[in-house]
Design a protein around this motif. Structure first.
Motif, PDB file in Angstrom:
ATOM      1  N   GLN A   1       0.848  -1.187   0.000  1.00  0.00           N
ATOM      2  CA  GLN A   1       0.000   0.000   0.000  1.00  0.00           C
ATOM      3  C   GLN A   1       0.887   1.242   0.000  1.00  0.00           C
ATOM      4  O   GLN A   1       2.062   1.182   0.356  1.00  0.00           O
ATOM      5  N   PHE A   2       0.290   2.366  -0.380  1.00  0.00           N
ATOM      6  CA  PHE A   2       1.052   3.619  -0.308  1.00  0.00           C
ATOM      7  C   PHE A   2       0.146   4.800  -0.007  1.00  0.00           C
ATOM      8  O   PHE A   2      -1.076   4.757  -0.243  1.00  0.00           O
TER       9      PHE A   2
ATOM     10  N   GLN B   1      -1.797  -0.538  -3.574  1.00  0.00           N
ATOM     11  CA  GLN B   1      -3.104   0.053  -3.251  1.00  0.00           C
ATOM     12  C   GLN B   1      -2.902   1.455  -2.688  1.00  0.00           C
ATOM     13  O   GLN B   1      -2.067   1.670  -1.808  1.00  0.00           O
ATOM     14  N   PHE B   2      -3.693   2.383  -3.170  1.00  0.00           N
ATOM     15  CA  PHE B   2      -3.617   3.762  -2.685  1.00  0.00           C
ATOM     16  C   PHE B   2      -4.592   3.931  -1.524  1.00  0.00           C
ATOM     17  O   PHE B   2      -5.790   3.666  -1.647  1.00  0.00           O
TER      18      PHE B   2
ATOM     19  N   TYR C   1       3.727   2.431   9.837  1.00  0.00           N
ATOM     20  CA  TYR C   1       2.683   1.488   9.415  1.00  0.00           C
ATOM     21  C   TYR C   1       3.135   0.547   8.299  1.00  0.00           C
ATOM     22  O   TYR C   1       2.347  -0.258   7.809  1.00  0.00           O
ATOM     23  N   GLY C   2       4.394   0.658   7.898  1.00  0.00           N
ATOM     24  CA  GLY C   2       4.924  -0.260   6.907  1.00  0.00           C
ATOM     25  C   GLY C   2       4.350  -0.081   5.516  1.00  0.00           C
ATOM     26  O   GLY C   2       4.223  -1.044   4.757  1.00  0.00           O
ATOM     27  N   VAL C   3       4.006   1.161   5.180  1.00  0.00           N
ATOM     28  CA  VAL C   3       3.525   1.456   3.829  1.00  0.00           C
ATOM     29  C   VAL C   3       4.503   2.420   3.167  1.00  0.00           C
ATOM     30  O   VAL C   3       5.335   3.034   3.822  1.00  0.00           O
TER      31      VAL C   3
ATOM     32  N   MET D   1       0.312   8.780  -9.530  1.00  0.00           N
ATOM     33  CA  MET D   1       0.928   7.682  -8.775  1.00  0.00           C
ATOM     34  C   MET D   1       0.054   6.428  -8.809  1.00  0.00           C
ATOM     35  O   MET D   1       0.568   5.302  -8.888  1.00  0.00           O
ATOM     36  N   ILE D   2      -1.259   6.610  -8.736  1.00  0.00           N
ATOM     37  CA  ILE D   2      -2.181   5.467  -8.764  1.00  0.00           C
ATOM     38  C   ILE D   2      -2.026   4.715 -10.081  1.00  0.00           C
ATOM     39  O   ILE D   2      -2.032   3.477 -10.117  1.00  0.00           O
TER      40      ILE D   2
END
Length: 575
Positions: free
Chosen positions: A348-349, A392-393, A367-369, A384-385
């Motif tokens: 995710q980002f 996943q955005f 959060y590790g994104v 970016m998407i």
């Protein structure tokens, strides 16, 4: 009165039969009485900036009018036919509350239809994010919105969206501009094909509202929603058409609209500027909130892509949050919801911009994104998407009061963001906390970040040159020390380089070129200089931070950081 020949060479074609008599008369009057205005109107062509093409309404190549917009639309039409060969083409068009927006939107619709392109035209004003949604909902290849966002009343603008619902980005933007520039005004097809113009409103409204509620609601119990008192102002803009209905559908019934600002009006009569970034714009809303003892105030700009938020502090006083603070609060809320739902797996980002708070990077790490940064302007976050389909955005924002929740809209979206911040507030209140206290907790956990923005307005030809020279001077004589601290890194987005001033090491920046300089000091401060892409301004962004151990440390840390910001601005010697 002398008029430069170079200006006359640009003016003379506008006195030919291609242009109407009203245009001829306006030019002749300027030639007689206002040569300076004539020069300002014709010395260049309107350019596409960070928020599309925006300018003062009037006659000339450097003004918003039926011919400059007609030429742009003809260019977009020609480009669409090349980009989508053999396809049935369609475009969605929306417009805001500004003077001439409705009539200019109709001109744009006429040109598209004259070129054989199906047009879906909103019958009345609608928010910009709804246009972004409509492009994908209606499966269009492009979209146009007539808006100048929060600019003064004399402005209007033209934003182009592509089939993904995002604004134009490379390579399409440059390719389309090249097509537009190659056109002659006589090539514009103004005669509408009425059979290709379809008016839209309620059906798209319903789909947009339903999608917004789906993406920005997070299982807040109805009792907690009922306990949330909300004051909302549309600042005479477009959000009044859908935002109250969105809150109602989401279950927020205790919503109080500022009546004096609820009627759309391109003069924005109750504010100096219809910009929720300006504290003055929310004065009436804050007054109503105090009268009702409301929990939260939300105000949106004229095209409903930015929101300003005010909440109660620990002394029950209403305080305005800045764009960085609302962005951090909403992003943390989303990350926590995703974590609790077990949806975070490293793929995710979140997205933001190079001039926004570095605090988002701290959240992403925790959060590790991934946290991806782009240039100023939401088109880069939307891109970016598209660029990272494997990720996943979650959400993203920028310091200038814009936020995007998920990917159902591919632009900053004050409608979804308003619902989201109400969810944050309702759930915080239900747990015995508040939005303000949640922000304080984040400062303890991730560092106390303080940001400031200094904008200098430089109007006209001389102003544009002055801004250009300021950036040249910064590059020729780069700052080496700020507030007694050495500059350790300089990022120059025009040359796409980042130079470590201590080691001399130079790295390449993997972000499109832009006229931006960012300085980093040895004590963690960040200072950015950037000419605005939509207004005659140069902006300086300052970010400072300090680690704190508890909420009790906030007052002293804030005082220290405020002094630091003042010292940095003083050291920059900007005027």
């Amino acid at each position: 009165m002398h008029i430069d020949q170079a200006i006359l060479d640009k003016v003379n074609p506008w006195l030919e039969a291609t242009f109407d008599n009203e245009t001829h008369r306006a030019i002749e009057q300027m030639m007689t009485t206002s040569p300076k205005e004539l020069e300002e109107s014709f010395y260049k062509n309107l350019e596409f900036g960070t928020g599309g093409m925006r300018g003062i309404m009037g006659v000339g190549t450097n003004r918003i009018n039926k011919y400059t917009l007609g030429k742009s639309t003809q260019g977009v039409s020609d480009y669409m036919k090349k980009a989508f060969p053999g396809k049935h083409l369609s475009v969605a068009i929306a417009f805001d509350c500004r003077h001439n927006s409705k009539s200019l939107a109709r001109v744009v619709a006429d040109v598209f239809s004259a070129n054989g392109i199906q047009v879906y035209l909103f019958s009345d004003l609608r928010p910009t994010p709804e246009l972004s949604f409509a492009v994908r909902h209606l499966k269009c290849q492009a979209g146009i919105v007539l808006t100048a966002s929060h600019n003064p009343p004399e402005y209007n603008g033209y934003k182009v969206y592509w089939e993904d619902g995002g604004q134009l980005v490379p390579p399409q933007d440059k390719e389309i501009i090249d097509v537009i520039e190659a056109l002659d005004y006589s090539e514009i097809k103004f005669t509408a094909n009425e059979s290709l113009i379809k008016y839209i409103d309620k059906e798209v409204d319903a789909a947009f509202i339903e999608s917004t509620v789906k993406h920005a609601s997070f299982n807040t119990p109805q009792a907690d929603k009922d306990d949330m008192s909300i004051v909302f102002t549309s600042l005479h803009g477009t959000s009044i058409t859908v935002l109250p209905d969105t809150l109602k559908k989401a279950g927020y019934n205790n919503v109080h609209i500022v009546p004096e600002q609820a009627v759309p009006d391109g003069d924005f009569p109750t504010v100096k500027s219809p910009n929720p970034e300006e504290p003055e714009a929310l004065t009436m809303a804050l007054s109503l909130a105090d009268k009702l003892n409301a929990d939260i105030v939300v105000g949106t700009d004229p095209d409903a892509d930015r929101l300003g938020v005010a909440v109660r502090d620990n002394n029950n006083r209403m305080v305005l949050l800045n764009g960085n603070q609302t962005m951090v609060l909403m992003t943390h809320f989303l990350l926590e919801k995703w974590r609790k739902a077990g949806k975070l797996n490293g793929k995710q980002f979140i997205g933001s911009t190079i001039v926004s708070t570095p605090m988002l990077m701290e959240l992403a790490t925790a959060y590790g994104v991934q946290c991806k940064l782009g240039l100023t302007g939401f088109k880069w976050i939307a891109k970016m998407i598209k660029d990272f389909p494997e990720l996943q955005f979650i959400g993203g924002g920028e310091e200038s009061f814009g936020y995007m929740v998920g990917d159902h809209v591919r632009d900053k979206d004050a409608v979804a963001a308003t619902l989201l911040i109400c969810e944050v507030a309702a759930q915080a209140k239900a747990s015995g906390s508040s939005v303000y206290q949640e922000l304080e907790k984040l400062y303890v956990d991730y560092g106390f970040y303080k940001e400031a923005l200094l904008s200098l307005t430089k109007k006209g030809i001389e102003g544009a040159q002055e801004i250009k020279q300021m950036m040249i001077d910064q590059r020729v004589n780069p700052i080496r020390e700020i507030d007694g601290n050495r500059v350790v890194m300089v990022e120059d987005y025009q040359s796409s380089t980042a130079k470590n001033l201590l080691t001399g090491e130079v790295e390449n920046l993997d972000i499109p070129k832009s006229d931006v300089l960012i300085y980093y000091t040895e004590d963690g401060a960040k200072i950015a200089a950037r000419p605005s892409g939509t207004e005659p301004k140069i902006k300086f962004y300052v970010s400072v931070n300090a680690a704190i151990d508890s909420i009790d440390d906030i007052p002293s840390a804030e005082k220290q950081l405020d002094e630091k910001v003042k010292a940095i601005i003083r050291d920059l010697n900007i005027n």
